[in-house]
Design a protein around this motif. Structure first.
Motif, PDB file in Angstrom:
ATOM      1  N   ILE A  20     -49.732 -38.544 -19.481  1.00  0.00           N
ATOM      2  CA  ILE A  20     -50.561 -38.014 -20.570  1.00  0.00           C
ATOM      3  C   ILE A  20     -50.150 -36.581 -20.914  1.00  0.00           C
ATOM      4  O   ILE A  20     -50.040 -36.223 -22.092  1.00  0.00           O
ATOM      5  CB  ILE A  20     -52.053 -38.101 -20.189  1.00  0.00           C
ATOM      6  N   LYS A  21     -49.855 -35.777 -19.886  1.00  0.00           N
ATOM      7  CA  LYS A  21     -49.485 -34.371 -20.115  1.00  0.00           C
ATOM      8  C   LYS A  21     -48.178 -34.242 -20.900  1.00  0.00           C
ATOM      9  O   LYS A  21     -48.035 -33.364 -21.752  1.00  0.00           O
ATOM     10  CB  LYS A  21     -49.350 -33.625 -18.775  1.00  0.00           C
ATOM     11  N   VAL A  22     -47.198 -35.112 -20.597  1.00  0.00           N
ATOM     12  CA  VAL A  22     -45.894 -35.010 -21.280  1.00  0.00           C
ATOM     13  C   VAL A  22     -45.814 -35.936 -22.496  1.00  0.00           C
ATOM     14  O   VAL A  22     -44.771 -36.064 -23.118  1.00  0.00           O
ATOM     15  CB  VAL A  22     -44.726 -35.319 -20.310  1.00  0.00           C
ATOM     16  N   LYS A  23     -46.954 -36.601 -22.814  1.00  0.00           N
ATOM     17  CA  LYS A  23     -47.013 -37.536 -23.944  1.00  0.00           C
ATOM     18  C   LYS A  23     -45.924 -38.615 -23.831  1.00  0.00           C
ATOM     19  O   LYS A  23     -45.160 -38.867 -24.777  1.00  0.00           O
ATOM     20  CB  LYS A  23     -46.908 -36.792 -25.283  1.00  0.00           C
ATOM     21  N   ALA A  24     -45.843 -39.216 -22.656  1.00  0.00           N
ATOM     22  CA  ALA A  24     -44.860 -40.282 -22.413  1.00  0.00           C
ATOM     23  C   ALA A  24     -45.193 -41.498 -23.277  1.00  0.00           C
ATOM     24  O   ALA A  24     -46.356 -41.757 -23.577  1.00  0.00           O
ATOM     25  CB  ALA A  24     -44.857 -40.668 -20.939  1.00  0.00           C
ATOM     26  N   SER A  25     -44.159 -42.238 -23.671  1.00  0.00           N
ATOM     27  CA  SER A  25     -44.399 -43.421 -24.503  1.00  0.00           C
ATOM     28  C   SER A  25     -44.715 -44.642 -23.655  1.00  0.00           C
ATOM     29  O   SER A  25     -45.320 -45.603 -24.126  1.00  0.00           O
ATOM     30  CB  SER A  25     -43.176 -43.709 -25.379  1.00  0.00           C
ATOM     31  N   VAL A  26     -44.308 -44.595 -22.362  1.00  0.00           N
ATOM     32  CA  VAL A  26     -44.549 -45.734 -21.485  1.00  0.00           C
ATOM     33  C   VAL A  26     -44.472 -45.278 -20.029  1.00  0.00           C
ATOM     34  O   VAL A  26     -43.801 -44.289 -19.721  1.00  0.00           O
ATOM     35  CB  VAL A  26     -43.517 -46.869 -21.769  1.00  0.00           C
ATOM     36  N   ILE A  27     -45.199 -45.985 -19.154  1.00  0.00           N
ATOM     37  CA  ILE A  27     -45.069 -45.780 -17.706  1.00  0.00           C
ATOM     38  C   ILE A  27     -44.358 -47.010 -17.152  1.00  0.00           C
ATOM     39  O   ILE A  27     -44.789 -48.140 -17.383  1.00  0.00           O
ATOM     40  CB  ILE A  27     -46.445 -45.633 -17.020  1.00  0.00           C
ATOM     41  N   VAL A  28     -43.237 -46.791 -16.454  1.00  0.00           N
ATOM     42  CA  VAL A  28     -42.512 -47.887 -15.819  1.00  0.00           C
ATOM     43  C   VAL A  28     -42.814 -47.839 -14.327  1.00  0.00           C
ATOM     44  O   VAL A  28     -42.629 -46.808 -13.686  1.00  0.00           O
ATOM     45  CB  VAL A  28     -40.987 -47.775 -16.057  1.00  0.00           C
ATOM     46  N   PRO A  31     -48.628 -48.018 -22.745  1.00  0.00           N
ATOM     47  CA  PRO A  31     -48.432 -49.257 -21.980  1.00  0.00           C
ATOM     48  C   PRO A  31     -47.831 -48.987 -20.600  1.00  0.00           C
ATOM     49  O   PRO A  31     -47.072 -48.038 -20.416  1.00  0.00           O
ATOM     50  CB  PRO A  31     -47.437 -50.060 -22.836  1.00  0.00           C
ATOM     51  N   VAL A  32     -48.209 -49.836 -19.638  1.00  0.00           N
ATOM     52  CA  VAL A  32     -47.624 -49.784 -18.296  1.00  0.00           C
ATOM     53  C   VAL A  32     -46.669 -50.968 -18.187  1.00  0.00           C
ATOM     54  O   VAL A  32     -47.088 -52.122 -18.219  1.00  0.00           O
ATOM     55  CB  VAL A  32     -48.711 -49.889 -17.201  1.00  0.00           C
ATOM     56  N   LEU A  33     -45.369 -50.670 -18.113  1.00  0.00           N
ATOM     57  CA  LEU A  33     -44.361 -51.715 -17.979  1.00  0.00           C
ATOM     58  C   LEU A  33     -44.174 -51.985 -16.487  1.00  0.00           C
ATOM     59  O   LEU A  33     -43.602 -51.168 -15.763  1.00  0.00           O
ATOM     60  CB  LEU A  33     -43.056 -51.255 -18.629  1.00  0.00           C
ATOM     61  N   SER A  34     -44.716 -53.097 -16.038  1.00  0.00           N
ATOM     62  CA  SER A  34     -44.678 -53.433 -14.614  1.00  0.00           C
ATOM     63  C   SER A  34     -43.448 -54.288 -14.328  1.00  0.00           C
ATOM     64  O   SER A  34     -43.373 -55.443 -14.734  1.00  0.00           O
ATOM     65  CB  SER A  34     -45.952 -54.198 -14.226  1.00  0.00           C
ATOM     66  N   VAL A  43     -32.566 -52.128 -17.406  1.00  0.00           N
ATOM     67  CA  VAL A  43     -33.116 -53.393 -17.917  1.00  0.00           C
ATOM     68  C   VAL A  43     -34.521 -53.172 -18.478  1.00  0.00           C
ATOM     69  O   VAL A  43     -34.868 -53.662 -19.562  1.00  0.00           O
ATOM     70  CB  VAL A  43     -33.154 -54.468 -16.791  1.00  0.00           C
ATOM     71  N   ALA A  44     -35.345 -52.411 -17.747  1.00  0.00           N
ATOM     72  CA  ALA A  44     -36.706 -52.113 -18.194  1.00  0.00           C
ATOM     73  C   ALA A  44     -36.688 -51.310 -19.494  1.00  0.00           C
ATOM     74  O   ALA A  44     -37.465 -51.576 -20.418  1.00  0.00           O
ATOM     75  CB  ALA A  44     -37.453 -51.345 -17.110  1.00  0.00           C
ATOM     76  N   MET A  45     -35.777 -50.326 -19.569  1.00  0.00           N
ATOM     77  CA  MET A  45     -35.659 -49.493 -20.778  1.00  0.00           C
ATOM     78  C   MET A  45     -35.249 -50.348 -21.985  1.00  0.00           C
ATOM     79  O   MET A  45     -35.788 -50.207 -23.075  1.00  0.00           O
ATOM     80  CB  MET A  45     -34.612 -48.393 -20.567  1.00  0.00           C
ATOM     81  N   ASP A  46     -34.276 -51.224 -21.747  1.00  0.00           N
ATOM     82  CA  ASP A  46     -33.806 -52.086 -22.838  1.00  0.00           C
ATOM     83  C   ASP A  46     -34.938 -52.981 -23.335  1.00  0.00           C
ATOM     84  O   ASP A  46     -35.077 -53.219 -24.538  1.00  0.00           O
ATOM     85  CB  ASP A  46     -32.619 -52.950 -22.377  1.00  0.00           C
ATOM     86  N   HIS A  47     -35.746 -53.468 -22.401  1.00  0.00           N
ATOM     87  CA  HIS A  47     -36.899 -54.300 -22.770  1.00  0.00           C
ATOM     88  C   HIS A  47     -37.878 -53.482 -23.615  1.00  0.00           C
ATOM     89  O   HIS A  47     -38.386 -53.952 -24.631  1.00  0.00           O
ATOM     90  CB  HIS A  47     -37.597 -54.813 -21.507  1.00  0.00           C
ATOM     91  N   GLY A  48     -38.131 -52.238 -23.184  1.00  0.00           N
ATOM     92  CA  GLY A  48     -39.025 -51.349 -23.924  1.00  0.00           C
ATOM     93  C   GLY A  48     -38.508 -51.028 -25.318  1.00  0.00           C
ATOM     94  O   GLY A  48     -39.267 -50.979 -26.287  1.00  0.00           O
TER      95      GLY A  48
END
Length: 527
Positions: free
Chosen positions: A406-414, A434-437, A491-496
């Protein structure tokens, strides 16, 4: 007075109300459970439901045969393959449900101020004078003045097919009732519900056990919806039964709270169950109408603080027959999201409703709009305060990951996980992104054969608000000795990126285990 769970910025928010909502890969953070049935069992309709936002398919065993549900599930598998969207499977038990049989299937007209007899003699034909029921001891359970509901309201969402009865007297095993409203009962089976009356039937019936042992085992069900859960012991008994069947020891149990008995033992039930379903149809009969919202808010809050999924039912009944919800229903869905609900369960609306796809899409859009004004900051502080100090190691890492994102305004948590526990803990703090699990399969053995775990854990995330699971290559461990697990992260980044949630220059928060330590790191993407 402004709700503490509502974040409304005046006048900016008002000025943007008329702007069209932007489409996104994930329709909403709040999940949608759809009940599959006559109007939603073809491959084409299920595909459309998955694309509209359904993440869990519910199979209601209070009606339909094993073969019928199996054929529907085979269609679901084809739809999942075609759409490449994960979908979990939930088996909903019958439980101690009272049912009135109408073998002739002729409509039964009941007139207000008339008398009707409820009898356990199922050899008798149902009529406006006699209603045969599947419970022999109803006369022992009720007393004069008690209320009994009979009809299909819980099934079809239509109040015109239900009748309210008041117990006048009992004669041997028969119950004589006064009819309080005129209604026509149509169909072969009606639900009966005796308000605030203990029904001495097992929570997990023999039919339920058989369904689990056959259909449940055959299809490795992800969730068991335990109807009419009244005590923690009900959940323990169901878990003991599941553990007899290989993979089903991994099946999560969602306790369905349907009456005052379940309400009274809510805390102990919550401790034993993996999640809670608030069955507002039956609760709305057992509780005075003005008390239902209070229980909903209190129960959802308790689930949130425990980090367990809260599921709400009966939100858009009118969409069983119409393509648009009422204003009250739309507001009800939004308020459920603001209360902290993880998932919305659609019953008759998708089972036999005329607009299953539109219903899922509409509910998803309402949830997405409500999420935009959810006051995460207040919720985060409340959760941290509730957890208290000292925090457990995992709880501390999860809350820190959300705070950093939240502090860094991230677009996703992996988050890399094998059991799904780390992802669930992160979702407990309700991050705005979104939380990419990334579920990493583990190789396990039962001394007879080797197998990979992971598919269960990935699908079971599909009922948790904000988590979007993906199953990783089993060659990548969830715990790594080097500081970066580049290949699986890529792989996770590409999915995102393909999902449109990650763009160039975005910041990503990554949570993973490195050796014996848990690490939260922030990555800033290049072009």
């Amino acid at each position: 007075m402004q709700s503490s769970h509502l974040l409304l910025e005046e006048p900016i928010r008002l000025a943007t109300i008329l702007e069209p909502s932007k489409p996104s890969f994930f329709p909403a953070m709040t999940k949608i459970i759809g009940t599959l049935g006559p109007k939603s069992r073809s491959v084409e309709v299920i595909e459309a439901c998955l694309k509209a936002g359904m993440s869990v398919a519910r199979f209601d065993f209070s009606w339909g045969s094993d073969e019928y549900h199996q054929a529907t599930l085979e269609n679901l598998k084809k739809a999942v393959k075609n759409t490449k969207k994960l979908c979990a499977v939930m088996l909903d038990t019958v439980g101690p449900e009272l049912q009135v049989f109408n073998k002739s299937e002729k409509p039964i007209a009941l007139e207000a101020d008339a008398m009707v007899t409820i009898t356990p003699d199922t050899s008798k034909e149902a009529s406006s004078e006699i209603l045969p029921i599947n419970f022999a001891d109803l006369a022992k359970a009720v007393k004069p003045g008690d209320t009994i509901f009979v009809g299909q309201y819980l099934f079809t969402g239509s109040e015109t097919t239900s009748v309210w009865l008041e117990v006048v007297e009992t004669k041997d095993k028969d119950v004589i009732c006064y009819v309080k409203n005129s209604a026509t009962l149509a169909g072969s089976l009606f639900t009966a519900h005796a308000s605030q009356v203990h029904i001495d039937l097992p929570t997990l019936t023999e039919a339920d056990k058989e369904a689990i042992a056959t259909w449940g085992v055959r299809n490795s069900i992800d969730f068991l919806s335990l109807s009419y859960t009244r005590h923690a012991e009900d959940v323990r008994a169901a878990r003991a039964h599941l553990s007899k069947f290989g993979d089903l020891h991994q099946t999560q149990i969602f306790a369905k709270i349907e009456n005052v008995e379940g309400l009274k033992h809510f805390d102990e039930i919550l401790e034993e169950a993996d999640g809670i379903i608030l069955s507002r149809g039956n609760l709305g009969i057992d509780l005075p109408p003005e008390k239902v919202f209070l229980f909903q808010k209190a129960a959802v809050h308790k689930c949130n603080m425990a980090g367990k999924s809260a599921v709400i039912t009966r939100v858009v009944d009118s969409m069983t027959d119409t393509p648009r919800p009422t204003r009250a229903e739309a507001t009800d869905v939004a308020n459920a999201v603001l209360d902290g609900t993880d998932a919305i369960l659609l019953g008759a609306e998708t089972l036999r409703g005329l607009y299953p796809v539109e219903t899922i899409s509409t509910v998803g859009k309402i949830c997405a709009e409500a999420e935009k004004v959810y006051n995460q900051s207040v919720y985060f502080k409340k959760t941290v305060k509730y957890v208290g100090e000292p925090m457990s190691h995992l709880e501390s890492i999860a809350s820190s990951a959300v705070r950093a994102a939240i502090k860094v305004k991230a677009s996703v948590i992996v988050v890399f996980t094998s059991s799904g526990r780390a992802a669930r803990l992160i979702a407990k703090y309700r991050p705005t992104m979104p939380v990419l699990s990334v579920v990493i399969p583990r190789l396990t053995t039962n001394q007879l054969r080797w197998s990979f775990t992971g598919a269960f854990q990935a699908r079971q995330c599909l009922v948790i608000r904000g988590i979007f699971p993906m199953l990783a290559d089993p060659r990548h461990p969830a715990e790594t000795t080097n500081a970066t697990n580049e290949s699986v992260l890529k792989v996770a980044m590409d999915h995102g990126k393909s999902a449109g949630i990650i763009k160039p220059h975005d910041r990503i928060v990554v949570c993973q285990k490195v050796g014996d330590s848990s690490v939260v790191k922030i990555i800033e993407l290049e072009e």
